[in-house]
Design a protein around this motif. Structure first.
Motif, mmCIF file in Angstrom:
data_model
loop_
_atom_site.group_PDB
_atom_site.id
_atom_site.type_symbol
_atom_site.label_atom_id
_atom_site.label_comp_id
_atom_site.label_asym_id
_atom_site.label_seq_id
_atom_site.Cartn_x
_atom_site.Cartn_y
_atom_site.Cartn_z
ATOM 1 N N SER A 1 121.957 73.878 11.995
ATOM 2 C CA SER A 1 120.601 73.580 12.490
ATOM 3 C C SER A 1 120.028 72.346 11.791
ATOM 4 O O SER A 1 119.044 71.773 12.248
ATOM 5 N N LEU A 2 120.635 71.928 10.681
ATOM 6 C CA LEU A 2 120.093 70.800 9.919
ATOM 7 C C LEU A 2 120.812 69.482 10.210
ATOM 8 O O LEU A 2 120.235 68.414 10.078
ATOM 9 N N VAL A 3 122.092 69.569 10.583
ATOM 10 C CA VAL A 3 122.868 68.333 10.777
ATOM 11 C C VAL A 3 122.779 67.887 12.228
ATOM 12 O O VAL A 3 122.022 68.457 13.010
ATOM 13 N N TYR A 4 123.532 66.862 12.581
ATOM 14 C CA TYR A 4 123.484 66.342 13.944
ATOM 15 C C TYR A 4 123.915 67.398 14.964
ATOM 16 O O TYR A 4 124.744 68.257 14.658
ATOM 17 N N SER A 5 123.382 67.289 16.176
ATOM 18 C CA SER A 5 123.615 68.339 17.171
ATOM 19 C C SER A 5 125.081 68.396 17.603
ATOM 20 O O SER A 5 125.530 69.425 18.080
ATOM 21 N N ASN A 6 125.815 67.295 17.419
ATOM 22 C CA ASN A 6 127.233 67.369 17.816
ATOM 23 C C ASN A 6 128.140 67.856 16.672
ATOM 24 O O ASN A 6 129.351 67.876 16.807
ATOM 25 N N MET A 7 127.540 68.231 15.564
ATOM 26 C CA MET A 7 128.336 68.843 14.491
ATOM 27 C C MET A 7 128.477 70.323 14.837
ATOM 28 O O MET A 7 127.483 70.975 15.178
ATOM 29 N N GLN A 8 129.683 70.817 14.730
ATOM 30 C CA GLN A 8 129.866 72.179 15.207
ATOM 31 C C GLN A 8 130.180 73.201 14.120
ATOM 32 O O GLN A 8 129.716 74.339 14.195
ATOM 33 N N ALA A 9 130.998 72.824 13.160
ATOM 34 C CA ALA A 9 131.474 73.868 12.254
ATOM 35 C C ALA A 9 131.690 73.322 10.851
ATOM 36 O O ALA A 9 131.920 72.131 10.657
#
Ligand code: PLP
Length: 447
Positions: free
Chosen positions: A100-108
């Protein structure tokens, strides 16, 4: 009670320290407790922690919230491994919070224990990514001068500070060194205002010379930390992204220092508009608890389906204790608005330090972002020749004597207190530094 002399004797006899020989350090400061941005040694002396421990004690010392989260977790479940087929509640909650804190395309995220380990795993993931696309020869890692990426063998080879290499050769193969963006000491341009990004182009030249089909990734810190808090010019990171895209090279942002509000934004890359392919995080995430992670985009996760299982099998990666403490840390950073606070107090400190430049000619450069601040000390502003080593060392010993902890990478000084430092404590720290500078300037003048 803790007896200083006895502890110092035992330390000298039985403990090895990584960054100096113990014979150079027969009178160590032995810390006993801390409170916010303050530390106390076993003799009861108070210090302003201008280092946040080592850039990591983000929410300050002596935090009851963290102690309770860790104690409660230890009572509930001391450990469970996170290998295939197992998980635990705090690490799942922490992973969700991080996303929820990093870029929206970061997944895991893959959790590890130290920044060095996260860097090594990032290098392995980058290679694995290309290996799975039938390009095993695309395995070189481009890393920059002035970079510090850690002490494991891979991270040591990625590190671009010569003292960390001496005596440890041969370094791991397939690491290639390129230039960095160092506006104050740029060999290409006259200074930050005239930046042509020739330094970024050097990275492209290196990639082209090596052959892009042999280069897996570029690793870079958004702001150099250990190398002396070197802040790049605004166009630099977008250019790095372009170069990586042009040559199909993954961009690894090493956010071990710059993550979690240190620079006045959540992550260092937030200043640049650039989205890396992989981020390494650590330090501030646990505010003293050992935990780190490697965060990947959805594209990397989709392309490396088994990477989480095969890239790093570390017993303590994702352990519930550190995860619970990290979750409490992140909640504290959010609840107390510490990212914005770091931006405000850091800006105030930078202003005051810049004002000091008028009084102390050896303050060649003052730079920073949030509570990540660096100074470049010089003998002569015109030539930018480094300040003599013994004068620089005097600055550190005088600061310590007066109750201010600082660290340096000669001739650069780093100032990075906990994100919770109050404006008053920051002012006190800078007043001490002012006294130190006046003393040292007087001595230099006397010579
Ligand atoms: N990466 C960066 C940017 C760092 O500054 C550091 C440590 O200072 C590391 C990695 C290594 O982290 P650790 O000391 O936790 O292994």
């Amino acid at each position: 009670t803790n007896d200083y002399k006895e502890l110092a004797r035992l330390d000298f006899a039985h403990q090895l320290h990584p960054q100096y020989h113990v014979s150079d350090h027969q009178d160590p400061v032995i810390y006993e407790r801390g409170d916010g941005a303050l530390l106390y040694d076993v003799n009861g002396r108070e210090y302003i922690d201008g280092l946040s421990g080592l850039w990591n004690v983000a929410v300050g010392h002596g935090r009851v919230e963290l102690a309770e989260a860790a104690a409660e977790q230890m009572r509930e479940l001391a450990f469970s491994n996170s290998y295939v087929g197992y998980a635990n509640v705090p690490s799942i909650r922490l992973a969700e919070k991080l996303m929820s804190l990093v870029y929206s395309n970061m997944q895991a995220v893959l959790f590890c224990n130290s920044g060095s380990e996260a860097v090594d795993v990032a290098i392995k993931i980058a290679r694995y990514f290309w290996y799975l696309q039938d390009k095993p020869e695309k395995n070189k890692i481009v890393a920059r001068k002035e970079a510090y990426h850690g002490g494991t063998l891979g991270a040591t080879a990625a590190t671009g500070l010569p003292p960390f290499h001496v005596g440890f050769g041969p370094l791991a193969p397939a690491f290639v060194r390129a230039e960095t963006c160092y506006p104050y000491r740029c060999g290409h341009c006259a200074g930050a205002n005239d930046c042509t990004l020739a330094c970024a182009d050097d990275i492209e030249k290196v990639i082209v010379a090596e052959g892009p089909e042999t280069v897996a990734a570029l690793i870079a810190e958004p702001v150099h930390g250990a190398g002396g808090v070197i802040v790049p010019t605004p166009g630099y990171w977008p250019r790095l992204r372009e170069i990586c895209d042009r040559h199909d090279v993954l961009l690894i942002a090493d956010e071990v220092i710059t993550g979690f509000g240190r620079t006045g934004r959540w992550f260092g890359c937030n200043h640049t508009g650039v989205v890396p392919d992989v981020m390494t995080v650590g330090k501030g995430m646990g505010s003293g608890f050992p935990i780190s992670g490697l965060i990947s985009t959805d594209e990397i996760v989709a392309a490396t389906p088994f990477a989480r299982a095969s890239a790093s099998s570390s017993s303590y990666g994702g352990n519930p204790l550190a995860a619970a403490a990290a979750l409490a840390t992140l909640e504290t950073i959010v609840d107390e608005g510490l990212v914005e606070h770091a931006a405000r107090v850091g800006a105030r400190m930078l202003d005051r330090l810049r004002a000091m430049q008028e009084r102390y000619s050896f303050l060649g450069d003052v730079r920073g972002a949030g509570l990540l601040i660096g100074l470049d000390l010089v003998r002569d502003r015109a030539t930018k020749e480094p300040l003599e080593r013994e004068v620089t060392e005097r600055i550190f010993t005088e600061a310590l004597r007066r109750g201010l902890l600082l660290m340096g990478y000669f001739p650069r000084v780093r100032i990075n207190p906990p994100l919770t430092i109050t404006a008053e404590q920051a002012d006190t720290g800078l007043a001490i530094l002012d006294e130190v500078f006046a003393t040292v300037a007087g001595e230099a003048h006397a010579r």
